[in-house]
Design an enzyme around this catalytic site. Structure first.
Site, short mmCIF file in Angstrom:
data_model
loop_
_atom_site.label_atom_id
_atom_site.label_comp_id
_atom_site.label_asym_id
_atom_site.label_seq_id
_atom_site.Cartn_x
_atom_site.Cartn_y
_atom_site.Cartn_z
N HIS A 106 -5.77 -1.21 6.40
CA HIS A 106 -5.77 -0.19 7.86
C HIS A 106 -6.75 -1.55 8.29
O HIS A 106 -6.59 -2.21 9.57
CB HIS A 106 -6.44 1.25 7.97
N HIS A 109 0.59 -1.11 0.15
CA HIS A 109 -0.16 0.12 -0.36
C HIS A 109 0.67 1.48 -0.12
O HIS A 109 1.37 1.24 1.65
CB HIS A 109 -1.15 0.15 1.25
N HIS A 132 -11.79 3.96 -3.45
CA HIS A 132 -11.26 4.73 -2.52
C HIS A 132 -10.97 3.85 -1.00
O HIS A 132 -10.46 3.68 0.44
CB HIS A 132 -11.34 6.00 -2.39
N ARG A 151 -4.75 15.78 6.22
CA ARG A 151 -5.17 15.52 5.05
C ARG A 151 -5.47 17.14 4.05
O ARG A 151 -5.33 17.16 3.03
CB ARG A 151 -6.63 15.07 4.90
N ARG A 210 -16.70 5.97 2.09
CA ARG A 210 -17.50 7.05 2.14
C ARG A 210 -17.02 7.75 0.62
O ARG A 210 -18.06 8.88 1.11
CB ARG A 210 -15.73 7.71 2.91
N ASP A 243 2.73 3.03 2.48
CA ASP A 243 1.12 4.18 2.40
C ASP A 243 1.37 5.98 2.53
O ASP A 243 1.71 5.80 0.81
CB ASP A 243 0.21 4.11 3.83
N TYR A 257 -4.72 7.41 -6.68
CA TYR A 257 -6.49 8.04 -7.08
C TYR A 257 -6.34 9.44 -7.50
O TYR A 257 -6.98 10.19 -7.26
CB TYR A 257 -6.97 8.32 -5.63
N HIS A 300 1.12 5.71 -1.43
CA HIS A 300 0.65 6.58 -2.50
C HIS A 300 2.09 6.84 -2.81
O HIS A 300 2.29 8.00 -1.37
CB HIS A 300 -0.44 7.31 -1.79
N GLU A 351 -10.03 3.70 9.43
CA GLU A 351 -8.80 3.84 9.89
C GLU A 351 -9.11 5.17 10.85
O GLU A 351 -8.12 4.53 11.69
CB GLU A 351 -8.29 4.03 8.58
ZN ZN Z 1 -3.66 4.54 2.18
#
Ligand code: ZN
Length: 448
Positions: free
Chosen positions: A267, A55, A206, A81, A209, A318, A120, A57, A233
């Site tokens: 997660h 995993h 994703h 975020r 949510r 991650d 993403y 990004h 998570e």
């Molecule tokens: Zn992630």
């Protein structure tokens, strides 16, 4: 065809001595044990299989350390975020190539030989699709071609900002698709990775949510490959899921999707005992990212109970705030020790280092849809260790892995091979210098 000789190596069924591996077209074709080294043969003291990083990004490597200063209010996953959304605002495909290659260099040096990119960041900065809908995926594939790391590409389906189909926010404009647009992205992504020797394509809704139940049901039909999803998570995410559906996220998913061994639940931090047992029985892999989960203040995955119930796990870097396979495994065990005030809690009755390494290898390979390990038919992806490292002194067998994970860490990784080609030598990637230089120039522009 090439051969390589190991004085000792961790094979699929355990440690073996005097191992000769014959590699054809990048894949282990023959593995002999009890062999004698030939004159001039490429010979190494200790080999262990490279780990899957299930995993990542990649672009977040560029913001590593940028969210470690206190803001005006309480800091959380959600304030982190916001920093991430600002960082992605201007990133181009060339920028992504530069940042991803940097992350991949560190992954290879840190013991990872395949990466699962939970990808993403699809569209142009204004939110419109690029002429090639997989332009960003092509940049990731180009980085893999430069660094040599194996790729499992997991294009992300992202449509909503919250449970119940809430409209996406402006900060999410580069991520979003409808189902038809996502199907086109998958087609283009298959083309983007076609030039890599052993790339795998999967999908990634994703999170609950970001995807409605109807969309989830449609997109899982678009693949025969791996299916990854972020889940449970954050406590707020669990509360919002209960408010929306009456069920907790993992509970909801197990009740409404055919979760099986193609799935990776990333997660899965916040689960009840019942969810933990059910998830273990499903055959899905728990995608654990202990460094990021600690960095974001997510919580501690119930690893002891999940493994006791027969659950499968792998590890991921991650957010890429720090990329290190040994440290992910160490922190996974240490989280359990701190939570339960015991020791060797993930050992399964033997060596903790070996249980962690072999568990992450098997679970990571499963989750990324690719064979892993020093075994006939698997890609020749392996690490050789520096037996001159003080922490490895006089160690044999599983004691090597205990020392590697808990004492030496990545500083004991000397060489890394991908498909039989040496990509890391003396602990450093062969293209490190040029990739660092380009990365520094890219960051200077992005953060100016
Ligand atoms: Zn992630």
């Amino acid at each position: 065809m090439a051969t390589v000789f190991f004085d000792t190596a961790l094979l699929a069924d355990g440690w073996a001595n005097k191992v000769r591996a014959t590699i054809i077209d990048g894949v282990f074709a023959v593995i002999e044990t009890g062999a004698s080294p030939a004159d001039g043969e490429d010979r190494h003291a200790v080999a262990v299989p490279g780990l899957p990083n299930l995993h990542s990004h990649a672009f977040q490597r560029g913001m590593a350390g940028l969210a470690e200063t206190a803001g005006p209010g309480d800091d959380s996953f959600w304030t982190w975020r916001e920093v991430m959304y600002r960082f992605v605002d201007a990133l181009t495909p060339d920028d992504l190539l530069a940042v991803a290659a940097m992350a991949q260099v560190e992954m290879l040096e840190g013991g990872f030989t395949r990466v699962g990119e939970f990808h993403y960041l699809h569209h142009a900065p204004d939110g419109r699709p690029y002429a090639d809908p997989a332009a960003m995926a092509s940049a990731l594939a180009a980085a893999c071609a430069e660094t040599g790391i194996a790729l499992t590409l997991l294009p992300v389906f992202y449509a909503h900002s919250g449970f119940g189909g809430a409209a996406p926010t402006d900060g999410q404009r580069r991520f979003v698709h409808d189902v038809d647009g996502y199907a086109r992205l998958l087609d283009a992504s298959a083309g983007a990775i076609a030039g890599l020797p052993d790339a795998v394509l999967g999908i990634a809704p994703h999170s609950l949510r970001a995807v409605t139940p109807e969309e989830l049901a449609r997109i899982v039909l678009l693949t025969a490959g791996p299916i990854h999803i972020h889940i449970a998570e954050q406590v707020r995410e669990v509360e919002d899921c209960i408010a929306w559906s009456g069920a907790r996220p993992v509970e909801w998913l197990l009740d409404h999707a055919a979760v099986d061994d193609r799935w990776c639940l990333v997660h899965a931090t916040h689960m009840t005992a019942d969810e933990t047992a059910r998830m273990a029985r499903s055959g899905a892999v728990a995608g654990l990212c202990p460094i990021t989960e600690a960095n974001l203040g997510d919580g501690i995955f119930p690893a002891r109970d999940f493994l006791a119930a027969g659950g499968r796990f792998g590890i991921g870097s991650d957010s890429n705030v720090l990329i290190d396979g040994c440290e992910e495994l160490r922190l996974l065990e240490y989280g359990q020790r701190l939570a339960h005030r015991g020791r060797n809690l993930l050992a399964g009755g033997g060596s903790t280092g070996a249980a962690l390494w072999r568990g992450a290898l098997a679970g990571g390979g499963q989750a990324l849809g690719a064979p892993a390990g020093i075994a006939v038919g698997a890609p020749a992806d392996f690490l050789t260790l520096d037996t001159g490292h003080p922490s490895l002194a006089a160690r044999e067998g599983n004691a090597i892995l205990d020392a590697l994970v808990f004492a030496a860490g990545r500083s004991a990784i000397d060489g890394v091979w991908r498909r039989g080609q040496r990509v890391v030598s003396g602990g450093r990637h062969i293209a490190r210098e040029a990739i660092v230089q380009r990365y520094r120039a890219t960051l200077a522009r992005l953060l100016a």
